[in-house]
Structure formats: C-alpha cells, structure tokens
Design a protein around this motif. Structure first.
Motif, short mmCIF file in Angstrom:
data_model
loop_
_atom_site.label_atom_id
_atom_site.label_comp_id
_atom_site.label_asym_id
_atom_site.label_seq_id
_atom_site.Cartn_x
_atom_site.Cartn_y
_atom_site.Cartn_z
N GLU A 57 28.58 40.03 27.62
CA GLU A 57 28.82 39.92 29.08
C GLU A 57 30.00 40.77 29.52
O GLU A 57 31.02 40.83 28.83
CB GLU A 57 29.11 38.45 29.46
N LEU A 76 38.72 30.87 38.57
CA LEU A 76 37.95 31.57 39.62
C LEU A 76 37.35 30.61 40.66
O LEU A 76 37.49 30.82 41.87
CB LEU A 76 36.80 32.39 39.01
N PHE A 93 29.61 28.51 25.34
CA PHE A 93 28.71 29.18 26.30
C PHE A 93 28.12 30.43 25.65
O PHE A 93 26.91 30.68 25.70
CB PHE A 93 29.54 29.54 27.52
N THR A 119 34.02 28.39 26.83
CA THR A 119 33.42 29.73 26.92
C THR A 119 32.86 30.14 25.56
O THR A 119 31.83 30.81 25.48
CB THR A 119 34.45 30.76 27.42
N ASN A 140 29.55 40.46 37.07
CA ASN A 140 28.69 40.51 35.89
C ASN A 140 27.83 41.77 35.86
O ASN A 140 26.83 41.85 35.13
CB ASN A 140 27.86 39.23 35.75
N TYR A 143 39.80 28.21 33.70
CA TYR A 143 38.89 29.07 34.49
C TYR A 143 39.24 28.89 35.97
O TYR A 143 38.73 28.01 36.65
CB TYR A 143 37.42 28.69 34.21
N SER A 188 32.69 40.81 32.76
CA SER A 188 33.17 40.10 33.96
C SER A 188 34.23 41.01 34.58
O SER A 188 35.41 40.91 34.26
CB SER A 188 33.77 38.75 33.58
N PHE A 226 28.29 25.81 31.73
CA PHE A 226 28.89 26.59 32.82
C PHE A 226 29.51 25.68 33.88
O PHE A 226 30.58 25.98 34.41
CB PHE A 226 27.87 27.56 33.43
N GLY A 264 31.34 33.73 44.00
CA GLY A 264 31.60 33.35 42.61
C GLY A 264 31.92 34.49 41.67
O GLY A 264 31.90 34.30 40.46
N SER A 265 32.14 35.70 42.20
CA SER A 265 32.35 36.88 41.35
C SER A 265 31.11 37.21 40.52
O SER A 265 31.21 37.76 39.42
CB SER A 265 33.56 36.66 40.42
C1 AVI Z 1 28.90 33.68 36.69
N1 AVI Z 1 30.01 34.56 36.37
C2 AVI Z 1 30.70 35.01 37.57
C3 AVI Z 1 30.94 34.03 35.34
C4 AVI Z 1 32.09 35.03 35.09
O1 AVI Z 1 33.24 34.65 35.29
O2 AVI Z 1 31.80 36.17 34.73
C5 AVI Z 1 30.21 33.73 34.05
C6 AVI Z 1 31.15 33.29 32.95
N2 AVI Z 1 31.17 33.79 31.74
C7 AVI Z 1 32.09 33.18 31.03
N3 AVI Z 1 32.70 32.29 31.79
C8 AVI Z 1 32.11 32.33 33.00
#
Ligand code: AVI
Length: 314
Positions: free
Chosen positions: A274, A44, A208, A205, A158, A42, A276, A33, A153-154
């Motif tokens: 997951e 964010l 992950f 990812t 999740n 990524y 997001s 991560f 961190g958004s």
């Molecule tokens: C922690 N969270 C905000 C990440 C997201 O973007 O949902 C977790 C993540 N999953 C895959 N990449 C990052």
C-alpha cells in the motif's frame, strides 16, 4: 478465474512483488480498519472528524458560495460519520437536498439507507451500490441539482501522485460547471508521527497488512505461513510516500489456488502492499490545477495535520 486470484498472480509474478491494497477490505479487514480508525496512533480520522464537527458552518458556506441548490454525493461513504455532521446541519437549516452515498459494499449502502434517516429525520438518502464513476454518473441522472462530491478520509492517498492526478482529471471530466469537490488529504508532518500511525502500538496495522495473507489462505486456497512474514513501514519525508510492505522472514515457497501455482520468496524479499501518500498544501493546489479545478477554500484541524480542500469545476 476470479479477479482476486488473477490480481494476486500478476502481483506475485512481478519483480518486485506487490499486492493491491483494495484487497485489505474483506470482513476481517473491515473490522481491523474500524479499530485502526479509533486507535490513538492513527490520527487521520480524528483530525478530519474535528474539521467536520468544528467547522460545519464554514464548510457549508463554502459550498453555498458556489451554488445555492445542490445534492451531496459521497464516493466511498463507509459509515458516513463525518458527513453526518454536514447532513444534520443542512437539514436543520431547511436545505432541500438528497444525499447519494456511493459504496462498493451493498451492506454499507443498506445500513446507511436504514440508519441515517432515523438519526437525521427528514434526510433524503438514495444509496448507490457500485464503482465510483458509474455510480457518479447515475447520481447525475437522478439529481436535478448541482453536485457537491465528497471524497474523504485521505482515500486519494492510496493512489500514487500520478494516479491521483489522473483520477482527479477523470472526476473533473464527469462534473458540470458549478459542481464542487470536497476532498480530505493527509498532510506532510514529522516523519515519526506518520510512521507511528502506520506502525501503531496495538499492532493493528500489522494485522491489517498480514490479513491479506490470511485472506489468500481462506479465499484462494493458499498456504502462506503468516508468522513467516513481517509488517514493514517506510515514510520518505521528501516525496511524502508512506509505504507498507510484507517482508519474507525466510526462503520459502507458497502454493496458491486449485492449480497449485507456486511462488518463491527469498529471505528479506518484500511484497509492496500500500501507498498512503502525504501532501503539502502547495502540492494539493498544484493537483487541483493540473486536474482542471479551481481551489475555493481549504480547512485544517487545530494542528494542521489534515486538510479538507474545496475545489470548484469551472
Ligand atoms: C483508507 N486509507 C486512507 C487508509 C490510509 O491511511 O492509507 C488505509 C490504511 N492503511 C493502513 N492504515 C490505514
């Protein structure tokens, strides 16, 4: 039986199958991560960091408008990199406050308590190791001031929108009038930009997501053939739901645990791992209202890909 095992059994006995994303974060998952957060695709983390670096003073002015005296509480503090910009500014401007980072990881809290006061002399840090809500209550007992609660961190992404609404409502119920919530959320944008962030070129990812299978192999004595599953990502621009799955590439059976519980996977069957969730500014305004908050201010990065909202408890 441990919680991880019972959650896995519940998720893999469901139709469709799922696993909880909180289990991504074992030692190996934490390392992946961290790499994701630094990866070019990524966006964010970089977007939110730019808000904290470039608009520090404006963020603090928005807190000050709510209350002159406050402590900072952070839910899921991690490395506190973004927050450190705020903390440094506050200390340098003579503000008296305590920083209460909350994290489920004891190591994270120990590191923050050790390193932050070295990086930011005079900073008062009281780490709280545990779940968000009980530790937020504890922070309330320790602090004699109003609270500015950070949820960055958004992480709100999740949760499904309904869960997010319930979470914000519960959070609101734990705050006092005059307290403030500063929350980071990822915004709806071109679907390809979003998909790339969760299907990055380096394959981080993917690793992950697959790490969940490796974790079950090592911690639950499972026998997943990791090469027989594929990372698969979807994004629905209408709902803003970005979802991760693992797809079984063959008909196969997997045995888990000392009781040798067997699970069957057919070819192309999915395991949801997951969500997001991405929001529009309007949807975030509606979320604030439905949870009983008043929107006080909103900050964006230069491309308006990410936002930090400031909500007040009235
Ligand atoms: C922690 N969270 C905000 C990440 C997201 O973007 O949902 C977790 C993540 N999953 C895959 N990449 C990052």
């Amino acid at each position: 039986m441990n919680q991880f095992y019972s959650d896995v059994v519940k998720g893999l006995s469901s139709n469709p199958k799922y696993l909880l994303s909180k289990y991504f974060y074992d030692d190996a998952g934490d390392v992946i991560f961290e790499k994701i957060m630094r990866s070019p695709d990524y966006y964010l983390t970089r977007c939110e960091l730019s808000i904290f670096k470039d608009q520090t003073q404006q963020l603090i002015e928005a807190f000050d408008a709510g209350s002159a005296q406050y402590d900072i509480v952070e839910l899921g503090a991690g490395d506190a990199l973004k927050t450190s910009h705020l903390l440094r500014y506050l200390v340098q401007n003579g503000k008296e406050f305590t920083y209460y980072p909350i994290d489920i990881s004891k190591q994270v809290i120990q590191k923050l308590e050790m390193h932050l006061p070295r990086q930011i002399p005079w900073l008062q840090v009281t780490g709280l190791n545990g779940e968000y809500f009980p530790m937020l209550e504890e922070a309330g007992r320790l602090s004699g001031r109003k609270k500015v609660v950070l949820f960055l961190g958004s992480n709100i992404g999740n949760m499904y929108p309904r869960e997010a609404q319930e979470f914000c409502r519960q959070l609101n119920g734990m705050l006092m009038p005059g307290d403030i919530l500063l929350m980071g959320a990822d915004l709806k944008k071109h679907p390809e930009t979003i998909l790339k962030a969760y299907n990055d070129e380096e394959g981080l990812t993917r690793e992950f997501n697959l790490n969940l299978l490796r974790r079950m192999n090592s911690e639950l004595d499972a026998d997943f053939d990791v090469s027989a599953f594929q990372h698969f990502q979807t994004y629905d621009p209408g709902t803003g739901s970005c979802k991760s799955y693992l797809i079984s590439l063959a008909d196969q059976e997997v045995t888990i645990g000392s009781e040798k519980k067997v699970f069957y996977f057919s070819e192309n069957e999915s395991i949801f791992t997951e969500v997001s969730q991405k929001y529009s500014p309007g949807e975030l305004g509606a979320l604030a209202e439905s949870a009983g908050f008043t929107s006080l201010a909103q900050f964006f990065d230069s491309r308006s890909w990410f936002t930090d909202v400031i909500w007040g408890k009235v």
